[in-house]
Design a protein around this motif. Sequence first.
Motif, PDB file in Angstrom:
ATOM      1  N   VAL A 188      21.698 -45.810  27.014  1.00 17.72           N
ATOM      2  CA  VAL A 188      20.549 -46.387  27.701  1.00 17.72           C
ATOM      3  C   VAL A 188      20.109 -47.587  26.866  1.00 17.72           C
ATOM      4  O   VAL A 188      19.815 -47.450  25.676  1.00 17.72           O
ATOM      5  CB  VAL A 188      19.399 -45.379  27.833  1.00 17.72           C
ATOM      6  CG1 VAL A 188      18.181 -46.039  28.477  1.00 17.72           C
ATOM      7  CG2 VAL A 188      19.847 -44.169  28.648  1.00 17.72           C
ATOM      8  N   VAL A 189      20.088 -48.759  27.472  1.00 17.32           N
ATOM      9  CA  VAL A 189      19.822 -50.011  26.756  1.00 17.32           C
ATOM     10  C   VAL A 189      18.601 -50.690  27.367  1.00 17.32           C
ATOM     11  O   VAL A 189      18.471 -50.764  28.594  1.00 17.32           O
ATOM     12  CB  VAL A 189      21.040 -50.960  26.822  1.00 17.32           C
ATOM     13  CG1 VAL A 189      20.757 -52.246  26.059  1.00 17.32           C
ATOM     14  CG2 VAL A 189      22.286 -50.271  26.273  1.00 17.32           C
TER      15      VAL A 189
ATOM     16  N   LYS B 263      18.961 -50.839  31.285  1.00 20.13           N
ATOM     17  CA  LYS B 263      20.262 -50.452  31.825  1.00 20.13           C
ATOM     18  C   LYS B 263      20.580 -49.038  31.341  1.00 20.13           C
ATOM     19  O   LYS B 263      20.096 -48.597  30.293  1.00 20.13           O
ATOM     20  CB  LYS B 263      21.361 -51.412  31.332  1.00 20.13           C
ATOM     21  CG  LYS B 263      21.102 -52.890  31.595  1.00 20.13           C
ATOM     22  CD  LYS B 263      21.317 -53.269  33.040  1.00 20.13           C
ATOM     23  CE  LYS B 263      21.221 -54.784  33.248  1.00 20.13           C
ATOM     24  NZ  LYS B 263      21.453 -55.179  34.645  1.00 20.13           N
ATOM     25  N   TRP B 264      21.433 -48.357  32.106  1.00 20.69           N
ATOM     26  CA  TRP B 264      21.916 -47.084  31.590  1.00 20.69           C
ATOM     27  C   TRP B 264      23.342 -46.840  32.053  1.00 20.69           C
ATOM     28  O   TRP B 264      23.897 -47.611  32.818  1.00 20.69           O
ATOM     29  CB  TRP B 264      20.976 -45.949  31.952  1.00 20.69           C
ATOM     30  CG  TRP B 264      20.921 -45.509  33.401  1.00 20.69           C
ATOM     31  CD1 TRP B 264      21.375 -46.158  34.507  1.00 20.69           C
ATOM     32  CD2 TRP B 264      20.350 -44.282  33.853  1.00 20.69           C
ATOM     33  NE1 TRP B 264      21.112 -45.435  35.631  1.00 20.69           N
ATOM     34  CE2 TRP B 264      20.489 -44.267  35.271  1.00 20.69           C
ATOM     35  CE3 TRP B 264      19.732 -43.202  33.230  1.00 20.69           C
ATOM     36  CZ2 TRP B 264      20.035 -43.202  36.051  1.00 20.69           C
ATOM     37  CZ3 TRP B 264      19.287 -42.150  34.020  1.00 20.69           C
ATOM     38  CH2 TRP B 264      19.442 -42.159  35.399  1.00 20.69           C
ATOM     39  N   PHE B 265      23.951 -45.762  31.509  1.00 20.50           N
ATOM     40  CA  PHE B 265      25.380 -45.513  31.663  1.00 20.50           C
ATOM     41  C   PHE B 265      26.186 -46.729  31.186  1.00 20.50           C
ATOM     42  O   PHE B 265      27.192 -47.097  31.800  1.00 20.50           O
ATOM     43  CB  PHE B 265      25.732 -45.170  33.116  1.00 20.50           C
ATOM     44  CG  PHE B 265      25.322 -43.778  33.518  1.00 20.50           C
ATOM     45  CD1 PHE B 265      26.021 -42.669  33.071  1.00 20.50           C
ATOM     46  CD2 PHE B 265      24.226 -43.583  34.335  1.00 20.50           C
ATOM     47  CE1 PHE B 265      25.638 -41.391  33.439  1.00 20.50           C
ATOM     48  CE2 PHE B 265      23.832 -42.305  34.708  1.00 20.50           C
ATOM     49  CZ  PHE B 265      24.543 -41.200  34.252  1.00 20.50           C
TER      50      PHE B 265
ATOM     51  N   GLY C 234      30.882 -35.719  20.716  1.00 17.41           N
ATOM     52  CA  GLY C 234      30.601 -35.614  22.141  1.00 17.41           C
ATOM     53  C   GLY C 234      30.389 -36.956  22.796  1.00 17.41           C
ATOM     54  O   GLY C 234      30.334 -37.054  24.025  1.00 17.41           O
ATOM     55  N   HIS C 235      30.267 -38.009  21.975  1.00 14.01           N
ATOM     56  CA  HIS C 235      30.099 -39.370  22.489  1.00 14.01           C
ATOM     57  C   HIS C 235      31.314 -40.235  22.162  1.00 14.01           C
ATOM     58  O   HIS C 235      31.224 -41.454  22.080  1.00 14.01           O
ATOM     59  CB  HIS C 235      28.832 -39.997  21.908  1.00 14.01           C
ATOM     60  CG  HIS C 235      27.582 -39.241  22.237  1.00 14.01           C
ATOM     61  ND1 HIS C 235      27.112 -39.110  23.520  1.00 14.01           N
ATOM     62  CD2 HIS C 235      26.720 -38.559  21.444  1.00 14.01           C
ATOM     63  CE1 HIS C 235      25.993 -38.385  23.514  1.00 14.01           C
ATOM     64  NE2 HIS C 235      25.744 -38.035  22.274  1.00 14.01           N
ATOM     65  N   GLY C 236      32.465 -39.601  21.982  1.00 13.54           N
ATOM     66  CA  GLY C 236      33.705 -40.344  21.783  1.00 13.54           C
ATOM     67  C   GLY C 236      34.152 -40.414  20.342  1.00 13.54           C
ATOM     68  O   GLY C 236      33.478 -39.925  19.427  1.00 13.54           O
ATOM     69  N   PRO C 237      35.304 -41.044  20.103  1.00 12.89           N
ATOM     70  CA  PRO C 237      35.793 -41.214  18.732  1.00 12.89           C
ATOM     71  C   PRO C 237      34.814 -42.033  17.903  1.00 12.89           C
ATOM     72  O   PRO C 237      34.169 -42.952  18.407  1.00 12.89           O
ATOM     73  CB  PRO C 237      37.112 -41.984  18.927  1.00 12.89           C
ATOM     74  CG  PRO C 237      37.497 -41.777  20.364  1.00 12.89           C
ATOM     75  CD  PRO C 237      36.213 -41.623  21.111  1.00 12.89           C
TER      76      PRO C 237
ATOM     77  N   MET D 206      23.498 -40.969  26.216  1.00 15.26           N
ATOM     78  CA  MET D 206      23.348 -39.971  27.265  1.00 15.26           C
ATOM     79  C   MET D 206      24.377 -38.856  27.071  1.00 15.26           C
ATOM     80  O   MET D 206      25.527 -39.118  26.690  1.00 15.26           O
ATOM     81  CB  MET D 206      23.539 -40.630  28.638  1.00 15.26           C
ATOM     82  CG  MET D 206      22.636 -41.824  28.861  1.00 15.26           C
ATOM     83  SD  MET D 206      23.015 -42.745  30.362  1.00 15.26           S
ATOM     84  CE  MET D 206      22.391 -41.627  31.614  1.00 15.26           C
ATOM     85  N   ASP D 207      23.969 -37.626  27.324  1.00 17.66           N
ATOM     86  CA  ASP D 207      24.898 -36.502  27.279  1.00 17.66           C
ATOM     87  C   ASP D 207      25.638 -36.427  28.598  1.00 17.66           C
ATOM     88  O   ASP D 207      25.046 -36.131  29.643  1.00 17.66           O
ATOM     89  CB  ASP D 207      24.148 -35.196  27.005  1.00 17.66           C
ATOM     90  CG  ASP D 207      23.586 -35.136  25.590  1.00 17.66           C
ATOM     91  OD1 ASP D 207      24.248 -35.669  24.686  1.00 17.66           O
ATOM     92  OD2 ASP D 207      22.497 -34.584  25.404  1.00 17.66           O
TER      93      ASP D 207
END
Length: 392
Positions: free
Chosen positions: A216-217, A162-164, A35-38, A203-204
């Motif tokens: 989220v960093v 930071k986020w996204f 769900g968070h990519g390859p 993040m979902d």
Amino acid sequence: MNIEVSDEIQKMQAQVRAFIRDEIVPMESDPRQTGHGPTEELRDVLVEKARQRGLLTPHASLEMGGAGLSHVAKAVIFEEAGYSHLGPTAMNIHAPDEGNIHLMDVVASDEQKERWLRPLVEGKIRSCFAMTEPSPGAGSDPSMLQTTAVRDGDDYVINGEKWFITGAEGASLAIIMARTEDGHATMFLTDTDRPGFIVERLMDVMDSCFTGGHGVVRFEDLRVPAKDILGEPGKGFRYAQVRLAPARLTHCMRWLGAAQRAHDEACQYARTRESFGKRLGEHQGVGFMLADNEMDILTTRLAIMHCAQVLDRGERANQESSMAKVISSEAIWRVIDRSVQILGGQGVSGENVVERIFKDARGFRIYDGPNEVHRMSLARKILARETEELKR
């Protein structure tokens, strides 16, 4: 507009089309996707396939080992790659690496290029671009930047959240936008394994096509040597424009490829599925949707090509890229949404790739600036232009 694509680029286009069809589309059901990519393992496999075909990172400069594609050439090649959600990852032209490669090629020092840019171009590492912040920090309004960088001897000490941040999980390099003590924004390059660089969580989100997801960093007394400033201190926002206009346009290119894929799937279904005694596509309601898809795809392609030409002339193309982004994101969304409708039950299930394209593409109207912000910016420019004309 006088769009001419060289024989060389047409040859590369055919190569990429065959590569995506023969090598990448068959891997779309590979279980090494989350769900968070390859996963990193799957990304490595995909990148190696592109490397063997001589199609890895074609947008990078010749000096860095790329093909030095023009923006018009990128429009052709990136659309072909976007036909599969794994295509941009395989060719190392996905966000945020694609935009970071362009930015560093223009701004980074020779030492920084050898340390970070070359392995990035070679697909050996990934990167992230850390600018967006949770409220009350920078979002669509970058002037609200909250992350700070305070000089301490030969280092800067960075603190903030930071986020996204796309690709943060597993990235080796980060470009961080922070505000220095003089109030100006500055970009910093850093290895992500330094103490104080913390990926708190993933993040979902709706899309699942970016390796490393959206993180989220947090920066907690992260020390970055002053020599690792990207470009000059205080010019962070200016450099952001160097990155954003071309990177915004490459988003349009890749998503156009995805929209074309959705349309092709809908066309195939409309040709073969029968309903009420005739083929689905022969029903006027369905046929009209297919026709509207073709018109939206053409409009998008022309908007992209126009902006690409302006960039190739060496102009900033801020206005043109804003228009292309809004036109593209809304047109490709209509194409994908109609394709879902035509496919019916298949369109809303994992039985067809269009369901995934639908979920991946929705964020495009928000990424790289919400469409409403681009419209607001365009309106200001229109009013300023009319005011200037009245003065003259």
